[in-house]
Motif scaffolding. Structure first.
Motif, PDB file in Angstrom:
ATOM      1  N   SER A 168       0.828  -1.211   0.000  1.00  0.00           N
ATOM      2  CA  SER A 168       0.000   0.000   0.000  1.00  0.00           C
ATOM      3  C   SER A 168       0.863   1.262   0.000  1.00  0.00           C
ATOM      4  N   GLU A 169       2.004   1.204   0.687  1.00  0.00           N
ATOM      5  CA  GLU A 169       2.919   2.345   0.718  1.00  0.00           C
ATOM      6  C   GLU A 169       3.485   2.587  -0.680  1.00  0.00           C
ATOM      7  N   ALA A 170       3.833   1.512  -1.355  1.00  0.00           N
ATOM      8  CA  ALA A 170       4.353   1.638  -2.717  1.00  0.00           C
ATOM      9  C   ALA A 170       3.273   2.155  -3.662  1.00  0.00           C
ATOM     10  N   GLN A 171       2.039   1.681  -3.496  1.00  0.00           N
ATOM     11  CA  GLN A 171       0.937   2.103  -4.360  1.00  0.00           C
ATOM     12  C   GLN A 171       0.692   3.610  -4.255  1.00  0.00           C
ATOM     13  N   LYS A 172       0.915   4.189  -3.076  1.00  0.00           N
ATOM     14  CA  LYS A 172       0.714   5.626  -2.889  1.00  0.00           C
ATOM     15  C   LYS A 172       1.674   6.433  -3.767  1.00  0.00           C
ATOM     16  N   ASN A 173       2.863   5.892  -3.976  1.00  0.00           N
ATOM     17  CA  ASN A 173       3.874   6.595  -4.758  1.00  0.00           C
ATOM     18  C   ASN A 173       3.816   6.273  -6.250  1.00  0.00           C
ATOM     19  N   LEU A 174       3.043   5.259  -6.605  1.00  0.00           N
ATOM     20  CA  LEU A 174       2.989   4.809  -7.987  1.00  0.00           C
ATOM     21  C   LEU A 174       2.526   5.888  -8.978  1.00  0.00           C
ATOM     22  N   PRO A 175       1.463   6.670  -8.683  1.00  0.00           N
ATOM     23  CA  PRO A 175       1.013   7.670  -9.659  1.00  0.00           C
ATOM     24  C   PRO A 175       2.099   8.664 -10.047  1.00  0.00           C
ATOM     25  N   ALA A 176       2.893   9.093  -9.066  1.00  0.00           N
ATOM     26  CA  ALA A 176       3.959  10.056  -9.368  1.00  0.00           C
ATOM     27  C   ALA A 176       5.036   9.416 -10.233  1.00  0.00           C
ATOM     28  N   VAL A 177       5.377   8.165  -9.961  1.00  0.00           N
ATOM     29  CA  VAL A 177       6.384   7.473 -10.766  1.00  0.00           C
ATOM     30  C   VAL A 177       5.885   7.285 -12.196  1.00  0.00           C
ATOM     31  N   ARG A 178       4.584   7.037 -12.332  1.00  0.00           N
ATOM     32  CA  ARG A 178       4.011   6.791 -13.656  1.00  0.00           C
ATOM     33  C   ARG A 178       3.969   8.051 -14.529  1.00  0.00           C
ATOM     34  N   LYS A 179       4.228   9.206 -13.948  1.00  0.00           N
ATOM     35  CA  LYS A 179       4.341  10.410 -14.768  1.00  0.00           C
ATOM     36  C   LYS A 179       5.552  10.304 -15.692  1.00  0.00           C
ATOM     37  N   LEU A 180       6.589   9.576 -15.244  1.00  0.00           N
ATOM     38  CA  LEU A 180       7.784   9.364 -16.058  1.00  0.00           C
ATOM     39  C   LEU A 180       7.755   8.014 -16.764  1.00  0.00           C
ATOM     40  N   PHE A 181       7.238   6.990 -16.068  1.00  0.00           N
ATOM     41  CA  PHE A 181       7.243   5.628 -16.599  1.00  0.00           C
ATOM     42  C   PHE A 181       5.811   5.090 -16.575  1.00  0.00           C
ATOM     43  N   LYS A 182       5.119   5.225 -17.700  1.00  0.00           N
ATOM     44  CA  LYS A 182       3.695   4.900 -17.750  1.00  0.00           C
ATOM     45  C   LYS A 182       3.398   3.435 -17.458  1.00  0.00           C
ATOM     46  N   GLY A 183       4.343   2.549 -17.740  1.00  0.00           N
ATOM     47  CA  GLY A 183       4.096   1.120 -17.529  1.00  0.00           C
ATOM     48  C   GLY A 183       4.519   0.629 -16.160  1.00  0.00           C
ATOM     49  N   ALA A 184       4.843   1.543 -15.226  1.00  0.00           N
ATOM     50  CA  ALA A 184       5.340   1.137 -13.908  1.00  0.00           C
ATOM     51  C   ALA A 184       4.274   0.391 -13.117  1.00  0.00           C
ATOM     52  N   PHE A 185       4.730  -0.531 -12.270  1.00  0.00           N
ATOM     53  CA  PHE A 185       3.808  -1.255 -11.392  1.00  0.00           C
ATOM     54  C   PHE A 185       4.571  -1.744 -10.162  1.00  0.00           C
ATOM     55  N   VAL A 186       3.814  -2.089  -9.107  1.00  0.00           N
ATOM     56  CA  VAL A 186       4.401  -2.471  -7.823  1.00  0.00           C
ATOM     57  C   VAL A 186       4.780  -3.954  -7.830  1.00  0.00           C
ATOM     58  N   VAL A 187       5.968  -4.259  -7.300  1.00  0.00           N
ATOM     59  CA  VAL A 187       6.415  -5.641  -7.165  1.00  0.00           C
ATOM     60  C   VAL A 187       6.999  -5.839  -5.771  1.00  0.00           C
ATOM     61  N   LYS A 188       7.164  -7.086  -5.413  1.00  0.00           N
ATOM     62  CA  LYS A 188       7.791  -7.442  -4.143  1.00  0.00           C
ATOM     63  C   LYS A 188       9.143  -8.067  -4.441  1.00  0.00           C
ATOM     64  N   VAL A 189      10.160  -7.686  -3.670  1.00  0.00           N
ATOM     65  CA  VAL A 189      11.476  -8.285  -3.796  1.00  0.00           C
ATOM     66  C   VAL A 189      11.751  -9.107  -2.543  1.00  0.00           C
ATOM     67  N   LYS A 190      12.055 -10.364  -2.762  1.00  0.00           N
ATOM     68  CA  LYS A 190      12.351 -11.261  -1.630  1.00  0.00           C
ATOM     69  C   LYS A 190      13.599 -12.064  -1.947  1.00  0.00           C
ATOM     70  N   ASP A 191      14.596 -11.960  -1.060  1.00  0.00           N
ATOM     71  CA  ASP A 191      15.857 -12.672  -1.245  1.00  0.00           C
ATOM     72  C   ASP A 191      16.472 -12.395  -2.609  1.00  0.00           C
ATOM     73  N   GLY A 192      16.381 -11.132  -3.026  1.00  0.00           N
ATOM     74  CA  GLY A 192      17.009 -10.725  -4.266  1.00  0.00           C
ATOM     75  C   GLY A 192      16.243 -11.087  -5.518  1.00  0.00           C
ATOM     76  N   LYS A 193      15.031 -11.617  -5.393  1.00  0.00           N
ATOM     77  CA  LYS A 193      14.221 -12.004  -6.550  1.00  0.00           C
ATOM     78  C   LYS A 193      12.901 -11.235  -6.545  1.00  0.00           C
ATOM     79  N   ILE A 194      12.463 -10.870  -7.736  1.00  0.00           N
ATOM     80  CA  ILE A 194      11.212 -10.131  -7.865  1.00  0.00           C
ATOM     81  C   ILE A 194      10.034 -11.091  -7.855  1.00  0.00           C
ATOM     82  N   GLU A 195       9.041 -10.773  -7.007  1.00  0.00           N
ATOM     83  CA  GLU A 195       7.787 -11.508  -6.980  1.00  0.00           C
ATOM     84  C   GLU A 195       6.675 -10.521  -7.334  1.00  0.00           C
ATOM     85  N   ILE A 196       5.659 -11.002  -8.013  1.00  0.00           N
ATOM     86  CA  ILE A 196       4.558 -10.118  -8.393  1.00  0.00           C
ATOM     87  C   ILE A 196       3.606  -9.928  -7.223  1.00  0.00           C
TER      88      ILE A 196
END
Length: 366
Positions: free
Chosen positions: A338-366
């Motif tokens: 939810s914290e990441a989602q709050k910042n997503l709109p501002a990031v998408r001003k530069l990167f329209k395809g941006a989305f939130v992911v989880k990183v665990k033990d150095g690997k990206i999880e959706i």
């Protein structure tokens, strides 16, 4: 000048022209979710007519019939749940359609998503599983062999040599054109492909061969997020029994449908957040566990970028995670989704395809 050098220059020049053209074309021909909704989907059953695709047991099993059945089931599921979404097919019967016409059809109809469905095959009958491709370049032999097979269909078309500018699907040299082009919808295509492969894990064919990039003609001229999914191996006895059964086809269609639903929800959620918030990014919250956190994925590329790379658009707060053959760039580090989602709109001003992911033990999880 040697013939090979002339041919390389020819492809390079053509690629440059198309690259410039592709920067403008998406704005005029396809919305690709720009309005925050998926309004039109084009489903492409591979092969058809005098092109049977992969065949087995002296023609008892034909790729063109299996993928048409799965495609029609998928379209029916989408129509039932989303009556407002227009579902179009490149073919809804056993007819031959040129490879170029498939993507042009999607472009003309301003599709927001293009889904091409195929069946795989190999000389090694023990090979099993599903895999989903997006337009890109990959030097692995297995990916190149699949691309050669799928692209070889152009030889069945009238005057294909002039239509495809002398492109030879069996020549590695011809594929230089794909390495010179940048797919403006790569990020969205990769996301949808990942969702499809995640759904496939539940079966009926459970071996997940992953998301891959390839120089596929049916994808490279599309002006919207586009994937080609291989739903199993007709050359494998277990896969074949599933692919040929109505129940198996229905489950495969349902997996792709569920991936579509999630992709559609994400696109619309992001759009809603863009409208609701025009604020600048908040300071990223640090997670208690440095090996597990949420972040915002902004890019996925085939090799690391230079610090001043144009694709980064001046961003300095970024890092990347290697995932398979891709380098996935992210920004921010948050303790909760939810914290990441709050910042997503501002990031998408530069990167329209941006989305939130989880990183665990150095690997990206959706």
């Amino acid at each position: 000048m040697p013939f090979t050098e002339k041919k390389t220059i020819k492809y390079a020049a053509f690629a440059l022209l198309f690259a410039v053209f592709s920067l403008v074309l998406p704005r005029t021909l396809a919305a690709s979710g720009e309005g925050g909704t998926i309004k039109t989907v084009v489903i492409d059953p591979g092969h058809g007519g005098h092109d049977p695709g992969t065949i087995w047991a002296n023609g008892k099993y034909k790729e063109k019939e299996i993928v048409l059945s799965v495609s029609l089931r998928l379209g029916s599921l989408i129509k039932q749940k989303y009556p407002s979404v227009k579902v179009l097919y490149t073919r809804s019967s056993d007819k031959f359609v040129d490879l170029s016409e498939r993507s042009y059809f999607a472009n003309r109809n301003k599709a927001d998503l293009f889904i091409s469905i195929h069946v795989n095959a190999t000389g090694t009958t023990s090979v099993t599983g599903t895999e989903t491709f997006v337009m890109g370049t990959d030097k692995s032999d297995s990916n190149f062999e699949l691309c050669k097979k799928e692209n070889s269909v152009i030889a069945l078309e009238d005057d294909y040599q002039s239509k495809y500018e002398g492109f030879d699907p069996s020549s590695p040299e011809s594929y230089i054109i794909f390495s010179l082009l940048q797919n403006v919808h790569l990020e969205q295509s990769l996301r949808f492909a990942e969702l499809i492969q995640q759904r496939y894990k539940s079966g009926p064919i459970q071996t997940n061969r992953g998301v891959k990039q390839g120089g596929l003609i049916v994808l490279w001229k599309s002006t919207m997020p586009a994937v080609l999914t291989e739903i199993g191996f007709l050359s494998n006895a277990k896969d074949r029994s599933i692919l040929a059964s109505r129940d198996g086809q229905a489950k495969i269609a349902d997996n792709i449908f569920k991936a579509f639903c999630q992709y559609k929800e994400e696109i619309e959620q992001i759009h809603g957040e863009d409208e609701a918030s025009e604020s600048t990014p908040q300071a990223p919250a640090q997670t208690d566990n440095p090996e597990e956190y949420y972040t915002i994925q902004i890019l996925s590329v085939s090799k690391p970028l230079a610090k001043n790379a144009r694709d980064l658009k001046g961003l300095t707060d970024y890092r990347y995670v290697k995932s398979g053959n891709a380098y996935k760039y992210t920004t921010g580090r948050y303790s909760s989704r939810s914290e990441a989602q709050k910042n997503l709109p501002a990031v998408r001003k530069l990167f329209k395809g941006a989305f939130v992911v989880k990183v665990k033990d150095g690997k990206i999880e959706i």
